[in-house]
Design an enzyme around this catalytic site. Structure first.
Site, PDB file in Angstrom:
ATOM      1  N   TYR A  80      -1.618   1.061   6.736  1.00  0.00           N
ATOM      2  CA  TYR A  80      -0.528   0.235   6.185  1.00  0.00           C
ATOM      3  C   TYR A  80       0.704   1.008   5.712  1.00  0.00           C
ATOM      4  O   TYR A  80       1.821   0.495   5.842  1.00  0.00           O
ATOM      5  CB  TYR A  80      -1.058  -0.663   5.060  1.00  0.00           C
ATOM      6  CG  TYR A  80      -1.543   0.060   3.819  1.00  0.00           C
ATOM      7  CD1 TYR A  80      -0.676   0.397   2.788  1.00  0.00           C
ATOM      8  CD2 TYR A  80      -2.883   0.406   3.670  1.00  0.00           C
ATOM      9  CE1 TYR A  80      -1.112   1.065   1.658  1.00  0.00           C
ATOM     10  CE2 TYR A  80      -3.333   1.068   2.546  1.00  0.00           C
ATOM     11  CZ  TYR A  80      -2.456   1.397   1.546  1.00  0.00           C
ATOM     12  OH  TYR A  80      -2.889   2.060   0.436  1.00  0.00           O
ATOM     13  N   TYR A 178     -15.514  -6.174  -0.648  1.00  0.00           N
ATOM     14  CA  TYR A 178     -15.148  -6.456  -2.042  1.00  0.00           C
ATOM     15  C   TYR A 178     -15.192  -7.968  -2.266  1.00  0.00           C
ATOM     16  O   TYR A 178     -14.153  -8.619  -2.393  1.00  0.00           O
ATOM     17  CB  TYR A 178     -13.757  -5.920  -2.355  1.00  0.00           C
ATOM     18  CG  TYR A 178     -13.620  -4.410  -2.269  1.00  0.00           C
ATOM     19  CD1 TYR A 178     -14.687  -3.573  -2.590  1.00  0.00           C
ATOM     20  CD2 TYR A 178     -12.417  -3.823  -1.880  1.00  0.00           C
ATOM     21  CE1 TYR A 178     -14.555  -2.197  -2.506  1.00  0.00           C
ATOM     22  CE2 TYR A 178     -12.284  -2.441  -1.802  1.00  0.00           C
ATOM     23  CZ  TYR A 178     -13.357  -1.637  -2.114  1.00  0.00           C
ATOM     24  OH  TYR A 178     -13.232  -0.267  -2.037  1.00  0.00           O
ATOM     25  N   ASP A 185      -2.434  -5.582  -4.639  1.00  0.00           N
ATOM     26  CA  ASP A 185      -2.094  -4.860  -3.416  1.00  0.00           C
ATOM     27  C   ASP A 185      -2.142  -5.795  -2.200  1.00  0.00           C
ATOM     28  O   ASP A 185      -1.323  -5.715  -1.284  1.00  0.00           O
ATOM     29  CB  ASP A 185      -3.082  -3.714  -3.142  1.00  0.00           C
ATOM     30  CG  ASP A 185      -3.469  -2.910  -4.367  1.00  0.00           C
ATOM     31  OD1 ASP A 185      -3.537  -3.483  -5.465  1.00  0.00           O
ATOM     32  OD2 ASP A 185      -3.748  -1.713  -4.217  1.00  0.00           O
ATOM     33  N   ARG A 259       1.729   0.889  -9.229  1.00  0.00           N
ATOM     34  CA  ARG A 259       1.924   0.578  -7.815  1.00  0.00           C
ATOM     35  C   ARG A 259       1.371  -0.799  -7.445  1.00  0.00           C
ATOM     36  O   ARG A 259       1.914  -1.460  -6.559  1.00  0.00           O
ATOM     37  CB  ARG A 259       1.318   1.663  -6.917  1.00  0.00           C
ATOM     38  CG  ARG A 259       1.667   1.410  -5.448  1.00  0.00           C
ATOM     39  CD  ARG A 259       1.603   2.643  -4.589  1.00  0.00           C
ATOM     40  NE  ARG A 259       0.261   3.077  -4.270  1.00  0.00           N
ATOM     41  CZ  ARG A 259      -0.184   4.317  -4.450  1.00  0.00           C
ATOM     42  NH1 ARG A 259       0.596   5.242  -4.985  1.00  0.00           N
ATOM     43  NH2 ARG A 259      -1.402   4.650  -4.113  1.00  0.00           N
TER      44      ARG A 259
END
Length: 419
Positions: A80, A178, A185, A259
């Protein structure tokens, strides 16, 4: 010797010999004849009279002569961060007409997508939302070249969205491994591509359904991850409350990672590029962007204009002013101002952050190569070895220079300022 192995061997020699990939840059045509001519005149690879956007992109091309090398990959990898730098290359090609910027993009597509549309290193069955972001590169290449292999690859990526596991309210799991988890994100990894693909290829009821689904992802983030006291958003949420990092009461991870919030801001401002003007979710998304920005500027460092790795703990031991999150915040705010989503007064905060990056985090070597320093290399939650999401965890991850998760947003932010 095949082309890719040839590239890798040149890459290794360049690292040993010069540290800045010059041999690979020359043999791989990564620097155009125009750049070479300028070097002979100025004695520098990257002339200082260029705008920061071009200086950084040319520096990245010199360091990573093939775009798949971005993020320090040793072999071709569908990754990505590459897409962010290539978006900068796309915009700079449009602005300057320098064919080398376009070649950098198209070589990536030619290497990463086989003739039958198979994407190198991509595994649909993993349902990893990170894998969708690079689809934006293929949309651009398909628009330019109309190669059938890009359309097939795009259709495969779009099929991942249809099969992506979801929470009980329809929120995308971050990855199949997950379960029940939404991460900030993931909104950047999935939604701009989803919106871009819908804008380009979908019509009528199918498009309307897709846009509604996209807005629902943001609605769920606001509902479950937003802190009512500060307006900041937590890194992730586990609907099942089973993860060790998740609060048993709320399901939230414990901290505000710079971030993660940067990804979320970029997701909002980029999705608005594709969301129809008359879609009811548009006004809502702009309101989310406003409350988000108000929260972000409250934790902006007053002296430097930058943002800390753990946003609300600037004075604590080990915390540091971090480049990738800072670049993302600057890009989100200045683009929002330029697009009219935020009042012009907000430009002050973006400019202070941008100047802070240049003054504190940018260095230029004797060849003119520009570096962005103090980038957090990676941070996540769970997995093996287990990432706890503690304060100590976030400040202990690797810090490096020229991470594309920072250089890409810096190029895009620079382009917004250079308009």
């Amino acid at each position: 010797m095949n082309f890719i192995n040839h590239k890798i061997k040149i890459y290794a020699l360049a690292v040993m010999g010069s540290g800045i990939f010059l041999a690979c840059a020359q043999t791989g045509n990564a620097v155009s004849s125009k750049i070479t001519a300028e070097q002979s005149k100025s004695g520098k690879i990257i002339p200082a009279h260029l705008k920061w956007s071009e200086r950084m992109l040319r520096s990245e091309i010199s360091r990573f002569p093939e775009a798949w090398m971005l993020d320090y990959n040793k072999n071709p990898k569908w990754s990505y961060p590459t897409a962010i730098v290539l978006e900068g290359a796309e915009r700079l090609y449009k602005k300057t007409g320098n064919k080398e910027y376009y070649n950098y993009i198209t070589r990536f597509g030619d290497t990463m997508v086989k003739e039958d549309g198979t994407i190198v290193s991509y595994d649909l069955s993993k349902y990893n939302i990170d894998m969708l972001n690079c689809g934006n590169v293929l949309i651009y290449l398909y628009q330019q070249e109309k190669k059938e292999k890009y359309l097939r690859a795009l259709q495969t990526l779009r099929s991942q969205i249809d099969g992506q596991p979801r929470t009980s309210e329809g929120g995308f799991w971050h990855k199949k491994i997950y379960p029940d988890q939404m991460w900030l994100d993931g909104l950047y990894m999935g939604e701009p591509f989803y919106a871009n693909y819908t804008h380009e290829f979908s019509k009528g009821a199918d498009a309307e359904k897709a846009y509604d689904d996209i807005i629902n992802q943001f609605d769920l983030i606001q509902k479950h991850l937003s802190d009512q006291k500060t307006g900041l958003l937590y890194h992730a949420w586990d609907e099942s409350r089973e993860q060790a990092w998740a609060s048993k009461k709320t399901g939230l991870s414990p901290h505000f990672w710079s971030r993660a919030m940067g990804w979320y801001g970029m997701a909002m401002v980029d999705v608005l590029d594709y969301l129809p003007q008359n879609h009811p979710g548009r006004k809502k998304l702009i309101s989310y962007l406003k409350s988000y920005t108000d929260a972000v500027i409250k934790v902006q460092d007053k002296e430097t204009g930058l943002w800390y790795q753990v946003l609300d703990k600037g004075g604590e031991k080990g915390n540091y002013l971090e480049a990738t999150g800072s670049s993302m915040f600057v890009y989100t705010i200045i683009k929002s101002v330029n697009k009219g989503y935020l009042p012009k007064s907000y430009k002050t905060y973006a400019k202070k952050g941008y100047d802070g990056i240049i003054d504190n985090l940018i260095t230029v070597d004797e060849n003119g190569l520009v570096s962005l320093n103090k980038c957090c290399a990676v941070a996540g939650l769970g997995g093996t070895p287990y990432r706890s999401g503690s304060y100590e965890y976030y400040i202990s991850e690797e810090v490096r220079s020229n991470d594309p998760k920072g250089t890409g947003p810096f190029i895009l932010a620079s382009l917004e300022f250079e308009q």
